[in-house]
Write an enzyme that holds these catalytic residues in place. Structure first.
Site, PDB file in Angstrom:
ATOM      1  CG  HIS A  61       3.097   3.890  -4.246  1.00 12.17           C
ATOM      2  ND1 HIS A  61       4.317   3.332  -3.917  1.00 12.17           N
ATOM      3  CD2 HIS A  61       2.192   2.865  -4.166  1.00 12.17           C
ATOM      4  CE1 HIS A  61       4.162   2.040  -3.668  1.00 12.17           C
ATOM      5  NE2 HIS A  61       2.895   1.726  -3.810  1.00 12.17           N
ATOM      6  CB  ALA A 109      18.845   2.497 -13.546  1.00 12.42           C
ATOM      7  CB  CYS A 153     -11.122  21.452  -0.062  1.00 12.10           C
ATOM      8  SG  CYS A 153     -11.897  20.556  -1.427  1.00 12.10           S
TER       9      CYS A 153
HETATM   10  C1  BJW Z   1      19.211   1.405  -7.886  1.00 13.61           C
HETATM   11  C2  BJW Z   1      20.013   2.513  -8.055  1.00 13.61           C
HETATM   12  C3  BJW Z   1      20.487   2.746  -9.334  1.00 13.61           C
HETATM   13  C4  BJW Z   1      19.474   2.478  -5.997  1.00 13.61           C
HETATM   14  N1  BJW Z   1      20.174   1.908 -10.323  1.00 13.61           N
HETATM   15  N2  BJW Z   1      18.906   0.583  -8.874  1.00 13.61           N
HETATM   16  C5  BJW Z   1       2.540  -7.903   5.226  1.00 13.61           C
HETATM   17  C6  BJW Z   1       2.693  -8.612   4.055  1.00 13.61           C
HETATM   18  C7  BJW Z   1       2.370  -8.038   2.828  1.00 13.61           C
HETATM   19  C8  BJW Z   1       1.903  -6.747   2.762  1.00 13.61           C
HETATM   20  C9  BJW Z   1       1.754  -6.038   3.924  1.00 13.61           C
HETATM   21  C10 BJW Z   1       2.070  -6.607   5.137  1.00 13.61           C
HETATM   22  N3  BJW Z   1       1.842  -5.695   6.093  1.00 13.61           N
HETATM   23  C11 BJW Z   1       1.397  -4.561   5.513  1.00 13.61           C
HETATM   24  C12 BJW Z   1       1.334  -4.753   4.194  1.00 13.61           C
HETATM   25  C13 BJW Z   1       0.914  -3.769   3.176  1.00 13.61           C
HETATM   26  C14 BJW Z   1       1.867  -2.631   2.990  1.00 13.61           C
HETATM   27  C15 BJW Z   1       3.275  -3.173   2.844  1.00 13.61           C
HETATM   28  O1  BJW Z   1       3.692  -3.602   1.797  1.00 13.61           O
HETATM   29  N4  BJW Z   1       4.060  -3.119   3.915  1.00 13.61           N
HETATM   30  C16 BJW Z   1       5.416  -3.689   3.879  1.00 13.61           C
HETATM   31  C17 BJW Z   1       6.342  -2.759   4.628  1.00 13.61           C
HETATM   32  C18 BJW Z   1       5.366  -5.090   4.382  1.00 13.61           C
HETATM   33  N5  BJW Z   1       1.452  -1.969   1.775  1.00 13.61           N
HETATM   34  C19 BJW Z   1       0.511  -1.025   1.797  1.00 13.61           C
HETATM   35  O2  BJW Z   1       0.022  -0.601   2.822  1.00 13.61           O
HETATM   36  C20 BJW Z   1       0.046  -0.527   0.444  1.00 13.61           C
HETATM   37  N6  BJW Z   1      -1.359  -0.608   0.356  1.00 13.61           N
HETATM   38  C21 BJW Z   1      -2.015  -1.784   0.389  1.00 13.61           C
HETATM   39  O3  BJW Z   1      -1.462  -2.845   0.548  1.00 13.61           O
HETATM   40  O4  BJW Z   1      -3.366  -1.636   0.207  1.00 13.61           O
HETATM   41  C22 BJW Z   1      -4.173  -2.778   0.354  1.00 13.61           C
HETATM   42  C23 BJW Z   1      -5.114  -2.567   1.514  1.00 13.61           C
HETATM   43  C24 BJW Z   1      -5.464  -1.297   1.905  1.00 13.61           C
HETATM   44  C25 BJW Z   1      -6.325  -1.118   2.956  1.00 13.61           C
HETATM   45  C26 BJW Z   1      -6.793  -2.223   3.624  1.00 13.61           C
HETATM   46  C27 BJW Z   1      -6.425  -3.494   3.223  1.00 13.61           C
HETATM   47  C28 BJW Z   1      -5.581  -3.653   2.151  1.00 13.61           C
HETATM   48  C29 BJW Z   1       0.408   0.931   0.257  1.00 13.61           C
HETATM   49  C30 BJW Z   1       1.858   1.131   0.128  1.00 13.61           C
HETATM   50  C31 BJW Z   1       2.174   2.624  -0.022  1.00 13.61           C
HETATM   51  C32 BJW Z   1       3.658   2.872  -0.063  1.00 13.61           C
HETATM   52  N7  BJW Z   1       3.918   4.255   0.004  1.00 13.61           N
HETATM   53  C33 BJW Z   1       5.321   4.706  -0.004  1.00 13.61           C
HETATM   54  C34 BJW Z   1       5.442   6.145   0.573  1.00 13.61           C
HETATM   55  C35 BJW Z   1       4.655   7.172  -0.120  1.00 13.61           C
HETATM   56  C36 BJW Z   1       5.315   7.781  -1.318  1.00 13.61           C
HETATM   57  C37 BJW Z   1       6.416   8.763  -0.989  1.00 13.61           C
HETATM   58  O5  BJW Z   1       6.479   9.347   0.093  1.00 13.61           O
HETATM   59  O6  BJW Z   1       7.243   8.949  -1.889  1.00 13.61           O
HETATM   60  O7  BJW Z   1       5.853   4.608  -1.308  1.00 13.61           O
HETATM   61  S1  BJW Z   1       6.356   3.644   0.941  1.00 13.61           S
HETATM   62  C38 BJW Z   1       7.776   3.837  -0.073  1.00 13.61           C
HETATM   63  O8  BJW Z   1       8.186   2.523  -0.496  1.00 13.61           O
HETATM   64  C39 BJW Z   1       7.309   4.619  -1.306  1.00 13.61           C
HETATM   65  C40 BJW Z   1       7.872   3.775  -2.419  1.00 13.61           C
HETATM   66  O9  BJW Z   1       7.098   3.963  -3.581  1.00 13.61           O
HETATM   67  C41 BJW Z   1       7.818   2.373  -1.868  1.00 13.61           C
HETATM   68  C42 BJW Z   1       8.793   1.419  -2.535  1.00 13.61           C
HETATM   69  O10 BJW Z   1      10.114   1.789  -2.310  1.00 13.61           O
HETATM   70  P1  BJW Z   1      11.195   1.584  -3.457  1.00 13.61           P
HETATM   71  O11 BJW Z   1      10.851   2.421  -4.614  1.00 13.61           O
HETATM   72  O12 BJW Z   1      11.363   0.128  -3.714  1.00 13.61           O
HETATM   73  O13 BJW Z   1      12.508   2.232  -2.786  1.00 13.61           O
HETATM   74  P2  BJW Z   1      13.626   1.562  -1.853  1.00 13.61           P
HETATM   75  O14 BJW Z   1      14.384   2.655  -1.228  1.00 13.61           O
HETATM   76  O15 BJW Z   1      13.059   0.543  -0.957  1.00 13.61           O
HETATM   77  O16 BJW Z   1      14.559   0.766  -2.897  1.00 13.61           O
HETATM   78  C43 BJW Z   1      15.348   1.413  -3.864  1.00 13.61           C
HETATM   79  C44 BJW Z   1      16.011   0.344  -4.716  1.00 13.61           C
HETATM   80  O17 BJW Z   1      16.732   0.971  -5.759  1.00 13.61           O
HETATM   81  C45 BJW Z   1      17.031  -0.496  -3.938  1.00 13.61           C
HETATM   82  O18 BJW Z   1      16.771  -1.874  -4.205  1.00 13.61           O
HETATM   83  C46 BJW Z   1      18.390  -0.085  -4.520  1.00 13.61           C
HETATM   84  O19 BJW Z   1      19.329  -1.151  -4.551  1.00 13.61           O
HETATM   85  C47 BJW Z   1      18.005   0.353  -5.906  1.00 13.61           C
HETATM   86  N8  BJW Z   1      18.882   1.346  -6.500  1.00 13.61           N
HETATM   87  N9  BJW Z   1      20.179   3.135  -6.793  1.00 13.61           N
HETATM   88  C48 BJW Z   1      19.410   0.818 -10.017  1.00 13.61           C
HETATM   89  N10 BJW Z   1      21.333   3.805  -9.571  1.00 13.61           N
END
Ligand code: BJW
Length: 230
Positions: free
Chosen positions: A106, A216, A133
């Site tokens: 990401h 973790a 840029c």
């Molecule tokens: C602990 C803990 C401890 C806490 N020990 N554990 C419908 C179906 C399927 C897909 C899609 C859909 N509609 C849209 C989509 C696609 C979309 C998507 O998935 N959307 C969903 C919301 C449904 N995805 C995209 O758009 C991606 N691109 C893509 O699909 O491209 C294909 C394509 C492109 C163009 C045209 C056609 C196709 C891109 C996704 C980009 C995500 N970006 C982000 C933000 C940017 C980065 C930033 O600002 O930092 O990335 S979103 C955000 O979520 C971030 C993260 O990397 C990502 C995941 O989150 P994460 O890491 O899982 O965090 P949390 O907070 O959700 O969870 C934390 C976990 O830790 C929890 O479970 C806690 O319990 C646990 N935890 N403490 C162990 N101590």
């Protein structure tokens, strides 16, 4: 030889003091995802998006790698086989924790990207939409972060690594965001041993054959010890 692919999410950095996204007091409780993590939000208010990632860069710089990051580096250094960390995180705690083989699917706070010519360069600590840029001279600088609707980085390589893996582990990720949330399903389909580390079952828990719940920093070092003793 054992090949391991590790997918990490915000939960692995939580005990280093960095906020997760979807927790009640998480990053998106204070910032609307549409405003700060989509190309449309950036087009509407680039200054807000730069401020958001400047704040994230400052928080990341203050944080230190924790025992879970360090355990993964130890696994990579000592295992007879390959260990690759595929991280959704944009912080650099895996690098600073000692891991060598890291894919930032990401993007990373450390990078800037020109939205006009796609040139990439190491980011300044604070950035603004007025930054030039270094390649084309235009003022379309954005953080090199993958937002919703954009293609995550190195997807072909990641699926190739999963195809060669013996173990796939997901650590601290909620399983809400695709394509990362689909990796465990693919790994399991290929007969790879899948293991989830989290505080609670993720959205894709049924794709894992083994689950370990708890912070973790406690569950990871134990698992790494077990993997190195096998
Ligand atoms: C602990 C803990 C401890 C806490 N020990 N554990 C419908 C179906 C399927 C897909 C899609 C859909 N509609 C849209 C989509 C696609 C979309 C998507 O998935 N959307 C969903 C919301 C449904 N995805 C995209 O758009 C991606 N691109 C893509 O699909 O491209 C294909 C394509 C492109 C163009 C045209 C056609 C196709 C891109 C996704 C980009 C995500 N970006 C982000 C933000 C940017 C980065 C930033 O600002 O930092 O990335 S979103 C955000 O979520 C971030 C993260 O990397 C990502 C995941 O989150 P994460 O890491 O899982 O965090 P949390 O907070 O959700 O969870 C934390 C976990 O830790 C929890 O479970 C806690 O319990 C646990 N935890 N403490 C162990 N101590």
């Amino acid at each position: 030889m054992t090949n391991i692919v590790i997918l990490t999410g915000a939960g692995i950095s939580a005990e280093s003091g960095l906020g997760t996204f979807r927790a009640e007091n998480g990053l998106w409780a204070e910032h609307r995802v549409e405003d700060v993590a989509t190309p449309e939000g950036f087009a509407k208010d680039p200054a807000l998006v730069h401020r958001f990632y400047n704040m994230r860069r400052a928080e990341s710089a203050k944080a230190s790698p924790n025992a879970a990051h360090e355990a993964l580096a130890r696994l990579e250094a000592r295992l007879a086989g390959d260990v690759t960390v595929v991280t959704q995180n944009v912080d650099d705690l895996h690098e600073r924790g000692g891991s060598q083989s890291i894919i930032h699917m990401h993007g990373a706070l450390a990078g800037s990207l020109c939205a006009a010519c796609e040139h990439r360069w190491p980011s300044a600590f604070e950035t603004t939409p007025q930054d030039d840029c270094p390649s084309c001279g235009r003022q379309h600088t954005r953080p090199d972060i993958v937002w919703f609707g954009e293609m995550p980085y190195q997807m072909e390589r990641i699926y190739q690594l999963i195809g060669q893996a013996d173990v796939f582990a997901a650590i601290g990720t909620s399983g809400n965001v695709y394509p990362a949330a689909g990796f465990a399903h693919e790994a399991r389909r290929l007969g790879v041993h899948t293991v989830e580390f989290n505080l609670e079952p993720s959205m894709v828990v049924t794709d894992f054959v083994e689950t370990r719940y708890g912070p973790a920093t406690e569950t990871l070092p134990r698992w790494v010890d077990e993997m190195l003793e096998r």
